[in-house]
Write an enzyme that holds these catalytic residues in place. Structure first.
Site, PDB file in Angstrom:
ATOM      1  N   HIS A  99      -7.261  -2.005  -5.317  1.00 20.89           N
ATOM      2  CA  HIS A  99      -7.486  -2.653  -4.028  1.00 20.89           C
ATOM      3  C   HIS A  99      -8.132  -4.026  -4.196  1.00 20.89           C
ATOM      4  CE1 HIS A  99      -6.759   1.474  -2.538  1.00 20.89           C
ATOM      5  NE2 HIS A  99      -6.345   0.860  -1.450  1.00 20.89           N
ATOM      6  N   HIS A 140     -15.001   5.032   3.215  1.00 18.06           N
ATOM      7  CA  HIS A 140     -13.633   4.502   3.172  1.00 18.06           C
ATOM      8  C   HIS A 140     -12.698   5.326   4.032  1.00 18.06           C
ATOM      9  CE1 HIS A 140      -9.620   5.239   1.291  1.00 18.06           C
ATOM     10  NE2 HIS A 140      -9.496   3.957   1.583  1.00 18.06           N
ATOM     11  N   HIS A 180      -4.781   6.188  -5.457  1.00 21.35           N
ATOM     12  CA  HIS A 180      -5.932   6.786  -4.781  1.00 21.35           C
ATOM     13  C   HIS A 180      -6.425   8.003  -5.563  1.00 21.35           C
ATOM     14  CE1 HIS A 180      -4.025   4.576  -1.414  1.00 21.35           C
ATOM     15  NE2 HIS A 180      -5.283   4.360  -1.083  1.00 21.35           N
ATOM     16  N   PHE A 212      -1.998   6.644   4.832  1.00 20.92           N
ATOM     17  CA  PHE A 212      -1.771   5.718   3.720  1.00 20.92           C
ATOM     18  C   PHE A 212      -0.515   4.873   3.905  1.00 20.92           C
ATOM     19  CE2 PHE A 212      -4.304   8.456   0.554  1.00 20.92           C
ATOM     20  CZ  PHE A 212      -5.392   7.621   0.638  1.00 20.92           C
ATOM     21  N   HIS A 240     -10.948   4.634   7.976  1.00 21.59           N
ATOM     22  CA  HIS A 240      -9.498   4.717   8.161  1.00 21.59           C
ATOM     23  C   HIS A 240      -9.159   5.622   9.347  1.00 21.59           C
ATOM     24  CE1 HIS A 240      -7.048   2.677   5.102  1.00 21.59           C
ATOM     25  NE2 HIS A 240      -8.087   2.791   4.286  1.00 21.59           N
ATOM     26  N   HIS A 268       0.833  -1.205   0.000  1.00 21.73           N
ATOM     27  CA  HIS A 268       0.000   0.000   0.000  1.00 21.73           C
ATOM     28  C   HIS A 268       0.864   1.250   0.000  1.00 21.73           C
ATOM     29  CE1 HIS A 268      -3.358   2.658   1.466  1.00 21.73           C
ATOM     30  NE2 HIS A 268      -3.984   1.913   0.569  1.00 21.73           N
ATOM     31  N   HIS A 275     -11.187  -3.044   3.678  1.00 24.40           N
ATOM     32  CA  HIS A 275     -11.197  -2.920   2.224  1.00 24.40           C
ATOM     33  C   HIS A 275     -11.970  -4.057   1.557  1.00 24.40           C
ATOM     34  CE1 HIS A 275      -9.218   0.600   0.573  1.00 24.40           C
ATOM     35  NE2 HIS A 275      -8.589   0.666   1.736  1.00 24.40           N
TER      36      HIS A 275
END
Length: 606
Positions: free
Chosen positions: A216, A344, A207, A365, A348, A186, A378
């Site tokens: 993903h 999403h 992203h 990230f 996070h 990632h 995810h």
């Protein structure tokens, strides 16, 4: 050389007819009616799951590209050259999809990076085993792996899941299958580890564009198969965190029980948000202290907007175009999809440790992959793609652009072979041999409710609020900002609405990519807009971005899209010539500017 029909077959996909194609528009709910899904706050009860709303069977609408101009014709004829049949590490010269180069080109993401109290490394390149990039081959598994809802997983399954994670943690860090190597993937793809093939001056960023969902999906596909290989179980599937269903909105207990002895445990989680706390799918970093029922209602309203109201076309759902040679940081044409910017990002930040400078692990990230929760989170994000298609709403199709279809990435597979994979090959779950355990989707019937109907607030604001065409852009969002925006049409007919979506576009949003950024967008709301929540119609949605942790004040550019068709129906404002748009900064907006605010009619593609 393959025959012409087979070449076209590998590039041009077909469209499968959906059963019951009567739901042309968003919802079968009349604009004058509101159906609320009644929920219970009894975490031990599965009452909410007894209402079977939508069977989770894959009803595929595959993209169709039949406008054969010269470039598309070349792409079709060239499919045999760089489809999954023959292409390895270099794309055909006449195409410009985003392409990941061979992993040997990866550079340490620490370039230009200041630690700022970071708890994880930014040296994120995958191990180099001197492997040649191979063609991806669809699995020939006899059984389909079924990903279970985490909150309903059996003790036997949980024990197997933990054993698989432990096996992964036991591997040396430089093993491609190790927990650390998987976590670094990632970081490498979003913190500057890779540049674009043939465009070494441009970073590759997965992203904030149409790459978000397919990247993903592939990431989890290989992660899941590696875990199954480690425990010698070809049927093993990872769980999904069912945060869109009231029964599953708390972080599953098995991630915390046993503490450090638990392989699914992560020390960098927000201790205030462990079970039985209910996840906030509109989280902005502050604690709202909502009642249980209020939080559930907010969550379901947010999901309805992100999956239906603000996701009426592929660009609104997947994100905007991102092609080879594009700058992922300063690209003014990129836009973020509704789910990526919404639930999403909220999850996070909600899980990550807010006391750490970078919000590790889940809140940034570069570090998110170090928390096992990342993968189950995810998995549900990936499930949103499937459900969005299953809704059968007109316009819910994958991007039909060849540059999306042929975008590619490189991963180590379960056999430690390097493989190149394409977006076009991850559209059909039955070919990838996995699916999701059924769970109800109450947000489908949780249409937001207006705070005030027929407020005429846009008309009342004339003379006190500037029109968009008279405003000086870019607008700075260091405080609440209002602007009147003219609509291209009013009192649209049912036929008009079936042919085009009315969208509010917030374009050219420039923000500091090192910060968690979030601002809310309201349409025709009263002065006290902060009293509105996602369960109300006037709250159009949010723009939110997770930090990239580059270390060099990385100014990024993006855009956001919000559906107006149902919103204006709800508040009885379809006859208004203009709308009052209010932007409310929530966090990290001191340097945020907006380049343009407009309303457009966007034709619905099929």
């Amino acid at each position: 050389m393959a025959s012409l029909p087979s070449l076209f077959t590998s590039t041009i996909t077909t469209k499968t007819t959906l059963p019951n194609p009567t739901s042309n528009r968003r919802s079968k709910t009349s604009p004058k009616e509101t159906h609320r899904f009644k929920v219970s706050c009894n975490a031990a009860s599965d009452d909410n799951e007894k209402l079977l709303i939508l069977p989770e069977t894959q009803k595929l609408i595959l993209p169709t590209t039949l406008n054969v101009d010269r470039r598309n014709l070349l792409l079709g004829l060239g499919a045999g050259l760089y489809s999954t049949a023959n292409f390895t590490s270099a794309p055909a010269a006449f195409a410009d999809p985003i392409t990941t180069p061979d992993i040997s080109t990866c550079v340490a993401s620490t370039k230009g990076f200041e630690p700022k109290g970071a708890v994880r490394t930014n040296a994120c390149c995958p191990p180099t085993l001197s492997k040649t990039v191979k063609d991806f081959v669809f699995p020939n598994d006899r059984a389909t792996r079924i990903r279970p809802a985490a909150h309903r997983a059996s003790p036997e399954y949980i024990a197997k899941y933990k054993a698989a994670i432990q096996k992964m943690r036991d591997l040396e860090d430089d093993d491609p299958h190790s927990f650390v190597s998987q976590a670094k993937i990632h970081c490498a793809y979003c913190n500057g580890g890779f540049t674009q093939y043939k465009h070494q001056d441009k970073e590759l960023q997965i992203h904030n564009s149409w790459l978000f969902f397919p990247f993903h999906r592939w990431y989890l596909y290989f992660y899941e198969r590696i875990l199954g290989k480690l425990i010698d179980d070809p049927t093993f599937a990872i769980p999904y965190w069912n945060w869109d269903n009231p029964a599953g909105m708390s972080l599953p207990d098995f991630f915390e029980e046993g503490g450090k002895e638990n392989p699914a445990f992560d020390a960098y989680r927000n201790s205030s948000h462990l079970a039985p706390a209910i996840a906030n799918l509109d989280y902005d970093g502050t604690e709202k202290n909502y009642t249980c029922i209020k939080q559930l209602s907010v969550n379901l309203g947010a999901m309805n907007k992100q999956m239906i109201r603000n996701a009426g076309d592929w660009k609104s759902f997947f994100g905007g175009e991102y092609r080879a040679g594009s700058d992922p940081i300063g690209n003014k044409d990129k836009s973020v999809g509704s789910v990526e910017a919404g639930c999403h990002t909220a999850i996070h930040r909600w899980v990550g440790n807010s006391r750490l400078p970078n919000g590790e692990d889940m809140g940034n990230f570069y570090s998110a992959g170090y928390d096992p929760v990342f993968y189950v989170h995810h998995a549900n994000v990936d499930r949103m793609w499937k459900l969005w298609k299953d809704l059968g709403i007109r316009g819910h199709i994958e991007p039909p652009d060849n540059d999306w279809l042929n975008a590619s990435y490189v991963f180590y597979d379960e056999n430690k072979e390097l493989v190149r994979v394409y977006n076009k090959d991850c559209v059909r779950l039955e070919k990838l041999k996995y699916d999701y355990q059924f769970a109800p989707i109450p947000w489908k019937n949780s249409r937001p409710v207006a705070r005030t109907k027929k407020s005429n607030i846009a008309l009342k604001s004339v003379g006190t609020v500037k029109q968009a065409q008279d405003s000086k852009f870019p607008l700075k969002l260091d405080k609440t900002t209002k602007v009147l925006v003219k609509r291209p049409a009013k009192n649209r007919s049912k036929e008009d609405k079936e042919n085009a979506n009315e969208l509010l576009l917030i374009k050219g949003v420039v923000f500091n990519g090192e910060k968690f950024v979030k601002f809310d967008v309201f349409v025709n709301d009263k002065d006290d807009v902060t009293a509105s929540t996602a369960e109300e119609s006037e709250f159009a949605g949010s723009f939110a971005q997770l930090p990239h942790n580059h270390g060099d004040k990385m100014l990024m550019t993006s855009s956001a899209r919000f559906g107006l068709t149902e919103l204006l129906e709800d508040i009885d404002a379809e006859g208004d010539e203009s709308i009052l748009v209010t932007l409310v900064p929530k966090v990290g907006c001191e340097e945020v500017t907006v380049g343009e605010i407009k309303v457009e009619l966007v034709p619905i593609e099929e």
